[in-house]
Design a protein around this motif. Structure first.
Motif, PDB file in Angstrom:
ATOM      1  N   ALA A  45       0.946  -1.130  -0.037  1.00  0.00           N
ATOM      2  CA  ALA A  45       0.148  -0.049   0.122  1.00  0.00           C
ATOM      3  C   ALA A  45       0.997   1.271  -0.039  1.00  0.00           C
ATOM      4  CB  ALA A  45      -1.028  -0.212   1.145  1.00  0.00           C
ATOM      5  N   SER A  46       2.146   1.239   0.680  1.00  0.00           N
ATOM      6  CA  SER A  46       2.843   2.494   0.906  1.00  0.00           C
ATOM      7  C   SER A  46       3.381   2.878  -0.424  1.00  0.00           C
ATOM      8  CB  SER A  46       3.924   2.114   1.609  1.00  0.00           C
ATOM      9  OG  SER A  46       3.365   1.840   3.045  1.00  0.00           O
ATOM     10  N   VAL A  47       3.951   1.670  -1.266  1.00  0.00           N
ATOM     11  CA  VAL A  47       4.427   1.940  -2.587  1.00  0.00           C
ATOM     12  C   VAL A  47       3.265   2.633  -3.339  1.00  0.00           C
ATOM     13  CG1 VAL A  47       5.281   0.868  -4.896  1.00  0.00           C
ATOM     14  CG2 VAL A  47       6.245   0.006  -2.393  1.00  0.00           C
ATOM     15  N   ALA A  91       0.557   4.151  -2.684  1.00  0.00           N
ATOM     16  CA  ALA A  91       0.036   5.466  -2.239  1.00  0.00           C
ATOM     17  C   ALA A  91       1.046   6.535  -2.658  1.00  0.00           C
ATOM     18  CB  ALA A  91       0.146   5.635  -0.580  1.00  0.00           C
ATOM     19  N   LYS A  92       2.336   6.346  -2.548  1.00  0.00           N
ATOM     20  CA  LYS A  92       3.453   7.239  -3.030  1.00  0.00           C
ATOM     21  C   LYS A  92       3.269   7.514  -4.611  1.00  0.00           C
ATOM     22  CE  LYS A  92       6.548   6.228   0.608  1.00  0.00           C
ATOM     23  NZ  LYS A  92       7.868   4.989   0.769  1.00  0.00           N
ATOM     24  N   ARG A  93       2.849   6.492  -5.234  1.00  0.00           N
ATOM     25  CA  ARG A  93       2.470   6.548  -6.652  1.00  0.00           C
ATOM     26  C   ARG A  93       1.313   7.304  -7.180  1.00  0.00           C
ATOM     27  NH1 ARG A  93       3.167   0.751  -8.895  1.00  0.00           N
ATOM     28  NH2 ARG A  93       5.203   0.951  -8.311  1.00  0.00           N
ATOM     29  N   GLY A  94       0.388   7.458  -6.075  1.00  0.00           N
ATOM     30  CA  GLY A  94      -1.131   7.978  -6.300  1.00  0.00           C
ATOM     31  C   GLY A  94      -2.010   6.975  -6.952  1.00  0.00           C
ATOM     32  N   ALA A  95      -1.487   5.716  -6.692  1.00  0.00           N
ATOM     33  CA  ALA A  95      -2.643   4.629  -7.370  1.00  0.00           C
ATOM     34  C   ALA A  95      -3.403   4.329  -6.033  1.00  0.00           C
ATOM     35  CB  ALA A  95      -1.829   3.315  -7.679  1.00  0.00           C
ATOM     36  N   GLU A  96      -4.359   3.410  -6.224  1.00  0.00           N
ATOM     37  CA  GLU A  96      -5.407   2.981  -5.182  1.00  0.00           C
ATOM     38  C   GLU A  96      -5.053   1.487  -4.454  1.00  0.00           C
ATOM     39  OE1 GLU A  96      -9.305   4.067  -6.467  1.00  0.00           O
ATOM     40  OE2 GLU A  96      -8.837   5.951  -5.807  1.00  0.00           O
ATOM     41  N   TRP A  97      -5.536   1.153  -3.385  1.00  0.00           N
ATOM     42  CA  TRP A  97      -5.330   0.047  -2.586  1.00  0.00           C
ATOM     43  C   TRP A  97      -6.530  -0.334  -2.034  1.00  0.00           C
ATOM     44  CZ3 TRP A  97      -3.532   4.911  -1.764  1.00  0.00           C
ATOM     45  CH2 TRP A  97      -3.538   5.097  -0.385  1.00  0.00           C
ATOM     46  N   PRO A  98      -7.691  -0.652  -2.594  1.00  0.00           N
ATOM     47  CA  PRO A  98      -8.870  -0.900  -2.024  1.00  0.00           C
ATOM     48  C   PRO A  98      -9.076  -2.269  -1.309  1.00  0.00           C
ATOM     49  CG  PRO A  98      -9.414  -0.780  -4.160  1.00  0.00           C
ATOM     50  CD  PRO A  98      -7.940  -0.398  -4.087  1.00  0.00           C
ATOM     51  N   LEU A  99      -8.347  -3.403  -2.159  1.00  0.00           N
ATOM     52  CA  LEU A  99      -8.249  -4.665  -1.586  1.00  0.00           C
ATOM     53  C   LEU A  99      -7.281  -4.889  -0.339  1.00  0.00           C
ATOM     54  CD1 LEU A  99      -8.892  -6.474  -5.098  1.00  0.00           C
ATOM     55  CD2 LEU A  99     -10.141  -6.695  -2.971  1.00  0.00           C
ATOM     56  N   ILE A 100      -6.185  -4.249  -0.349  1.00  0.00           N
ATOM     57  CA  ILE A 100      -5.293  -4.068   0.693  1.00  0.00           C
ATOM     58  C   ILE A 100      -6.130  -3.650   2.019  1.00  0.00           C
ATOM     59  CG2 ILE A 100      -3.097  -2.958   1.699  1.00  0.00           C
ATOM     60  CD1 ILE A 100      -1.917  -3.442  -1.092  1.00  0.00           C
ATOM     61  N   THR A 101      -6.853  -2.764   1.821  1.00  0.00           N
ATOM     62  CA  THR A 101      -7.781  -1.866   2.919  1.00  0.00           C
ATOM     63  C   THR A 101      -8.420  -2.807   3.276  1.00  0.00           C
ATOM     64  OG1 THR A 101      -7.180   0.331   1.847  1.00  0.00           O
ATOM     65  CG2 THR A 101      -8.826   0.109   3.350  1.00  0.00           C
ATOM     66  N   ALA A 102      -9.213  -3.606   2.464  1.00  0.00           N
ATOM     67  CA  ALA A 102     -10.204  -4.620   2.803  1.00  0.00           C
ATOM     68  C   ALA A 102      -9.485  -5.743   3.725  1.00  0.00           C
ATOM     69  CB  ALA A 102     -10.707  -5.477   1.480  1.00  0.00           C
ATOM     70  N   GLY A 103      -8.354  -6.086   3.340  1.00  0.00           N
ATOM     71  CA  GLY A 103      -7.574  -6.937   4.114  1.00  0.00           C
ATOM     72  C   GLY A 103      -7.106  -6.376   5.568  1.00  0.00           C
ATOM     73  N   VAL A 104      -6.886  -5.243   5.813  1.00  0.00           N
ATOM     74  CA  VAL A 104      -6.519  -4.697   6.751  1.00  0.00           C
ATOM     75  C   VAL A 104      -7.694  -4.104   7.737  1.00  0.00           C
ATOM     76  CG1 VAL A 104      -5.283  -2.563   7.724  1.00  0.00           C
ATOM     77  CG2 VAL A 104      -4.324  -3.611   5.826  1.00  0.00           C
TER      78      VAL A 104
END
Ligand code: NAI
Ligand code: CS2
Length: 478
Positions: free
Chosen positions: A374-376, A378-391
Motif C-alpha cells: 500500500a505504501s508503494v 500510495a506514493k505513486r498516487g494509485a489505489e489499494w482498496p483490496l489491501i485496505t479490505a484485508g487490513v
C-alpha cells in the motif's frame, strides 16, 4: 507404502548447524533440503534441533527415534513420504540447562545457526532492535542467563570469541523482509548494549544472509498425525504434513562454509530482495487477507476460501492489481503465472491450513504483507482498496476474537493493546486505536495518515455488509 530414507552415512555427521525453532516449517523445509544435499554429497553437516520455549517433550521423543522423523508431502494427486536423517541431537534450555545452546554455539564444529522463531522472535519494533521489549530488557540486564533467541545467540557468540574461535553464519528463515539485515540489527542491537567489543567482533566475524523461504506447512493436527502414521508405518509426533512445492533463495554469504544447498534446488544469489518482496506480497499478503476475511466468512481453511468464488477472485485480484503492481519481479518471473500457481497451491485440498492459524500475530505480519505494498501504491498516487479490505478484515477479526473467544483465540504479542482498542466503541475510535498500535502502520506520519484514511470507511462497510458485501463491489471496480 514407499518411504525415501537417508542414503548417506549418518555416523559422519557432526554438530555443524544449530537450528533454533524446530517447529513445523523447519522440519519440512530447511532440513529436507539439507537431507537431500547429504544424499548427494555425504559430508558432516549434522543438525542439533532446538527450541527455547515449548516442545521439550517432542524433542525427547525425537531423540528416542534416533533423530529420524517423517515429512509427508501431499496434494490432490497423492503423497510422498521422506524419513529425514540430518538431526543428530536436540537441545532445550528447560530440559538441558541454560548453557546447553551457548555450549553448542561455542563448540568448534558449529558453523551455522539457523532460525525459524516467527516474526516476533527477533524483538524488533519498526525494523529496529527494541530494548524496551520485556524479553530484550531482561537479557540486557542479565546477559549470562538469556531467554530470548537473540540473547542466547549472543551468549554463545561471546563464549565463542573468548575461546578464540571464528564467527558463524546466522541464517534467518522467517518471513520477514530483508530477514538477514533485520536479524543482524537485532543481534548487534543487543550486543552494543551488553558489550560493544563483542558487537564489533560479531559485525566483523559473523554473516547474516537474507533468505526467501517458501513451503506451506500447516501446524500438525490429529488428522495429519494419523495420515503420517499411515504413511510412515509408525506414530511420529515430530512428523509433518506439507505441500509438495518448495522454494529457497539464499544470499550466498557464509562465515564458515555451508552445505551445497544448490544441489537440492536452492537458488544461491547475491540479492534476495526481489524474491522476498514477491513472496511476501504475492503469497503472504493474500494469505493474511484470506485468513481474516475467510474466518469472518465462517471458513475454516484456506482451501474452503478458494472454493468461494468471491474470495477466490478477490485474492487473485489483490495479487495482480495491487501487490504485483508494488514490486519489481525477479528476472524471468511472470507474476501472472506466479499468481495462478499460488491460487492452485491455496486450493490444495489435502492441507486443511486453518485460517485462524494464519491469522495469528497479525501485528507482526501486516507491515510487510499488506502495508508495504500500500505504501508503494500510495506514493505513486494509485489505489489499494483490496489491501485496505484485508487490513479492515484484520481489525474485524481481532475485535471479534476479543469479544467472542469461541470465534477464535487472540494470539498476538500486542494482545493487551489490541484488547484495549477493542474495548472502545466499534467504529472510528476502534480503528484509530488499531492504527496507532506500535510498529504496524508506517512510522512516517504523513504516509501513516494516507494509509489510514480509507480504513474507517472500509471497516464500516465490513461491519455493515460482511466480507462478501465488502468485496463484491471492489471486484467490479478492479
Ligand atoms: P511453529 O509454531 O511450528 O514453530 C515456531 C517455533 O518458533 C517454535 O519452535 C517456537 O517455540 C518458536 N518461537 C515462537 N516464538 C518465539 C520467540 N519469541 N522466541 C524464540 N522462539 C520462538 O511455526 P512454523 O510453522 O514452524 O513457522 C515458524 C516460522 O517459519 C513462521 O513464523 C514463518 O516466519 C516461517 N515460515 C513458516 C512457513 C509455514 O508454512 N509454516 C513457511 C514459510 C516460513
Ligand atoms: C502463512 C505462512 O502462517 C502464515 O502466516 O502465511 O507461514 C505461509 O504458509 C508460508 O509463508 C508459505 O511459504
Amino acid at each position: 507404502m514407499t518411504i525415501t530414507s537417508p542414503s548417506y552415512d549418518r555416523a559422519l555427521l557432526r554438530p555443524r548447524i544449530l537450528h533454533i525453532g524446530f517447529g513445523a516449517f523447519a522440519r519440512a523445509h530447511q532440513l529436507v533440503y539439507l537431507d537431500e544435499v547429504l544424499d548427494q554429497t555425504d559430508g558432516d553437516w549434522g543438525v542439533v534441533a532446538a527450541r527455547l520455549n515449548s516442545g521439550a517433550a517432542e524433542l525427547s521423543e525425537l531423540d528416542a527415534a534416533d533423530g529420524l522423523y517423517h515429512v509427508v508431502a501431499q496434494d490432490g494427486s497423492g503423497t510422498d513420504t521422506r524419513a529425514v536423517g540430518c538431526v543428530i541431537g536436540t537441545a532445550h534450555p528447560a530440559r538441558d540447562g541454560s548453557e546447553a545452546l551457548p555450549d553448542l554455539i561455542a563448540s568448534a564444529p558449529l558453523s551455522i545457526i539457523s532460525l525459524t522463531i516467527t516474526e516476533k522472535g527477533y524483538g524488533l519494533t519498526d525494523g529496529a532492535f527494541d530494548p524496551a521489549l520485556p524479553a530484550n530488557a531482561a537479557d540486557i540486564a542479565n546477559p549470562d542467563a538469556p531467554r530470548s533467541a537473540v540473547g542466547v545467540i549472543l551468549r554463545g557468540l561471546a563464549r565463542r570469541r573468548a575461546a578464540g574461535l571464528g564467527g558463524v553464519t546466522v541464517l534467518s528463515c522467517d518471513n520477514l523482509p530483508h530477514n538477514g539485515a533485520l536479524c543482524r540489527a537485532a543481534v548487534l542491537g543487543m550486543a552494543k548494549r551488553i558489550d560493544p567489543d563483542l558487537a564489533a567482533w560479531v559485525a566483523q566475524e559473523c554473516r547474516f544472509p537474507a533468505t526467501m523461504v517458501d513451503r506451506i506447512v500447516p501446524a500438525l493436527t490429529n488428522d495429519s498425525r494419523a495420515l503420517i502414521a499411515q504413511c510412515a508405518g509408525r506414530d511420529d509426533p515430530n512428523g509433518i504434513l506439507c505441500e509438495p512445492f518448495r522454494q529457497w533463495v539464499i544470499e550466498d554469504s557464509f562465515a564458515a562454509g555451508r552445505p551445497a544447498f544448490e544441489k537440492a534446488g536452492a537458488l544461491m544469489v547475491s540479492d534476495v530482495a526481489p524474491y522476498e518482496d514477491m513472496k511476501l506480497r504475492m503469497l503472504n499478503g493474500p494469505h493474511s487477507f484470506i485468513a481474516y476475511l475467510g474466518a469472518l466468512s465462517g471458513y475454516e481453511t484456506v482451501a474452503d476460501c478458494m472454493d468461494d468464488p468471491t474470495l477466490r477472485a478477490a485474492t487473485r485480484a489483490l495479487m495482480l492489481t495491487e501487490q504485483a503492481a508494488s514490486i519489481a519481479a525477479p528476472a524471468g518471473v511472470d507474476l501472472t503465472g506466479y499468481a495462478d500457481d499460488l491460487i492452485e497451491r491455496f486450493s490444495n485440498p489435502a492441507l486443511r491450513h486453518k485460517t485462524v492459524q494464519i491469522a495469528m500475530d497479525g501485528s507482526q505480519k501486516l507491515p510487510q504483507r499488506l502495508l508495504a505494498g500500500a505504501s508503494v501504491l500510495a506514493k505513486r498516487g494509485a489505489e489499494w482498496p483490496l489491501i485496505t479490505a484485508g487490513v479492515a478484515g484484520w481489525m474485524g477479526f481481532v475485535r471479534k476474537a476479543v469479544l467472542n473467544p469461541d470465534f477464535a483465540p487472540l494470539q498476538d504479542p500486542l494482545a493487551d493493546q489490541i484488547r484495549a482498542a477493542a474495548s472502545l466503541p466499534d467504529g472510528p475510535e476502534f480503528v484509530a486505536a488499531m492504527v496507532a498500535l506500535p510498529g504496524v502502520f508506517p512510522a512516517d506520519t504523513s504516509l501513516r495518515a494516507t494509509l489510514a484514511s480509507p480504513i474507517a470507511r472500509t471497516y464500516a462497510d465490513l461491519v455493515e455488509k460482511g466480507p462478501q458485501g465488502l468485496l463484491k463491489p471492489l471486484l467490479g471496480a478492479t
